[in-house]
Scaffold this active site. Structure first.
Site, short mmCIF file in Angstrom:
data_model
loop_
_atom_site.label_atom_id
_atom_site.label_comp_id
_atom_site.label_asym_id
_atom_site.label_seq_id
_atom_site.Cartn_x
_atom_site.Cartn_y
_atom_site.Cartn_z
N ASN A 202 43.99 -8.62 41.16
CA ASN A 202 44.91 -8.77 42.30
C ASN A 202 46.25 -8.13 41.97
O ASN A 202 46.44 -7.59 40.87
CB ASN A 202 45.07 -10.25 42.66
N ASP A 271 39.55 -16.26 41.64
CA ASP A 271 38.71 -17.41 41.98
C ASP A 271 37.23 -17.13 41.73
O ASP A 271 36.44 -18.05 41.56
CB ASP A 271 38.90 -17.78 43.46
N PRO A 296 36.08 -21.31 36.98
CA PRO A 296 36.64 -22.66 36.86
C PRO A 296 38.06 -22.67 37.40
O PRO A 296 38.78 -21.67 37.27
CB PRO A 296 36.63 -22.93 35.35
N ASP A 297 38.47 -23.76 38.02
CA ASP A 297 39.87 -23.90 38.45
C ASP A 297 40.64 -24.53 37.29
O ASP A 297 40.52 -25.72 37.02
CB ASP A 297 39.96 -24.76 39.71
N PHE A 314 51.34 -23.04 41.48
CA PHE A 314 51.82 -22.11 42.50
C PHE A 314 50.71 -21.98 43.56
O PHE A 314 49.54 -22.14 43.24
CB PHE A 314 52.11 -20.73 41.90
N LYS A 328 47.22 -29.20 47.94
CA LYS A 328 46.96 -28.76 46.55
C LYS A 328 47.69 -29.63 45.55
O LYS A 328 47.18 -29.90 44.45
CB LYS A 328 47.37 -27.29 46.37
#
Ligand code: CTP
Length: 387
Positions: A202, A271, A296-297, A314, A328
């Site tokens: 990104n 993600d 994994p988060d 963030f 969140k």
């Protein structure tokens, strides 16, 4: 406008100081310069008089006997760069036989001292003992760098870079709200490899995370950064561990999680990743389907494992910033969340919301450094209210 006094002594690195003065002026500092008699042999007073807010030499002192007191009172920060072995030795021994050294004695805050000299001289027991003593007196020694020296020897002794000198000036000016706190910051973009040369990633530049790291260091924290791919200069004087993939970032973060008092997950984590990474470069074909699997988060995992840590996340959103942000904050068990609109990524300026269990605050700044200061103010305020 902060006032910076620079003492220039007689080393060849004196030729680099006008450039430092120009940069400090560009960053809106007021700058005055004192030259020792030997420095004047390397560089002229006229050079500094032209680009600074005042340049002073021995002769000025003879005309104005209280000049040393005036300059010492004027300065918010006093940097000596380059500092020769001779000047270091004289400061350590309280010798005051020129305008610069006398001003040093009249100055009652920590000095910034940037030694530059031949590597054998720098490593000599005399210089090392003198520097050790100056550190004990709370002066800051800005270590010289390794490189080719004017004497054509290779070694330690090169004057610290302009970027490092300026970073220490900011350090000297900042309140020490975060003294001794251990801060872990992730930043930049993770990369998920399709084959050895292609990846999914990104636009994150890493600037926000690096700005948060700089401000935390300036405010006294012990800072470690775990960075994915970034496209802005690294912050000086900060330990940075580089990672590529989300899995590597997760491992590195978990390694340091117990150590940290504050964790800021600023990284733009991918993600998804390809279900398979081809070991060889994929050849062209009519149609190619990539299967992606969920990563994994990391932040969610940190939220679940949270003990003493203050956890900051963030969120980048195209719409409903506050609504998704609040969701969140709760889902990832965070203490604070910074919600930004998508156009923040990779851009210079920065706006968004700080969301905490107590409420929502809007902010908008023209630089990410200003946003970083604002975010740290908020964190320090919340920490001060903790039992
Ligand atoms: N994050 C993380 N691990 C991931 C994805 C995100 O640790 N695999 C962290 C980011 O560093 C950031 C926060 O989670 O601090 C929010 O990331 P974001 O992608 O906006 O939120 P998601 O929870 O992934 O939700 P969505 O993409 O649906 O908005």
């Amino acid at each position: 406008m902060h006032k910076i006094l620079i003492g220039v002594t007689g080393g060849i690195a004196a030729y680099k100081i006008p450039d430092l003065v120009r940069e400090l002026k560009r960053q809106n500092f007021q700058v005055k310069v004192i030259l020792t008699p030997f420095a004047e042999k390397f560089i002229t007073k006229l050079t500094f008089a032209t680009i600074s807010d005042g340049a002073y030499t021995q002769e000025d002192w003879e005309d104005k006997p209280l000049l040393h007191i005036e300059l010492a009172r004027w300065a918010d920060v006093f940097l000596i760069a380059p500092a020769t072995a001779n000047t270091v030795g004289k400061i350590r021994n309280g010798i005051a036989d020129n305008l610069l050294l006398t001003t040093v004695l009249a100055y009652n805050k920590p000095l910034l001292i940037a030694p530059a000299m031949n590597t054998v001289m720098y490593k000599s027991p005399q210089v090392q003992e003198n520097l050790k003593k100056l550190k004990e007196w709370n002066h800051i020694i800005i270590e010289p760098e390794f490189g080719v020296l004017a004497c054509e020897e290779v070694g330690e002794g090169k004057l610290a870079s302009k970027e490092r000198l300026i970073d220490w000036i900011y350090f000297s000016l900042e309140p020490k709200h975060l003294k001794d706190l251990k801060v872990l910051i992730t930043c930049g973009a993770t990369r998920e490899f399709i084959d050895p040369v292609r990846y999914i990633s990104n636009l994150s530049s890493g600037e926000m995370g690096f700005s948060l790291a700089r401000v935390a260091r300036w405010r006294g924290a012990n800072v470690k950064v775990i960075a994915g791919h970034t496209s802005v200069p690294e912050p000086p004087e900060i330990q940075i561990t580089r990672v590529n993939t989300t899995e590597e970032m997760r491992e590195e973060v978990l390694k340091h999680y117990d150590w940290a008092n504050i964790v800021i997950m600023n990284a733009a984590v991918s993600d998804y990743r390809p279900s398979q990474t081809s070991p060889k470069k994929i050849k062209k074909q009519e149609k190619l389907t990539l299967e992606l699997v969920k990563n994994p988060d990391i932040l969610e995992e940190l939220g679940k494992r949270k003990k003493h840590q203050f956890l900051v996340g963030f969120a980048l959103e195209s719409e409903n910033l506050i609504h998704y942000g609040k969701e969140k904050l709760i889902r990832k068990n965070l203490d604070l969340l910074v919600a930004n609109p998508t156009e923040s990524m990779g851009s210079k300026n920065h706006r968004g919301y700080i969301i905490t269990p107590d409420g929502v605050e809007e902010f908008s700044f023209s630089t990410k450094l200003e946003s970083a200061r604002f975010i740290w103010d908020k964190i320090a305020e919340m920490l001060s209210k903790r039992p």
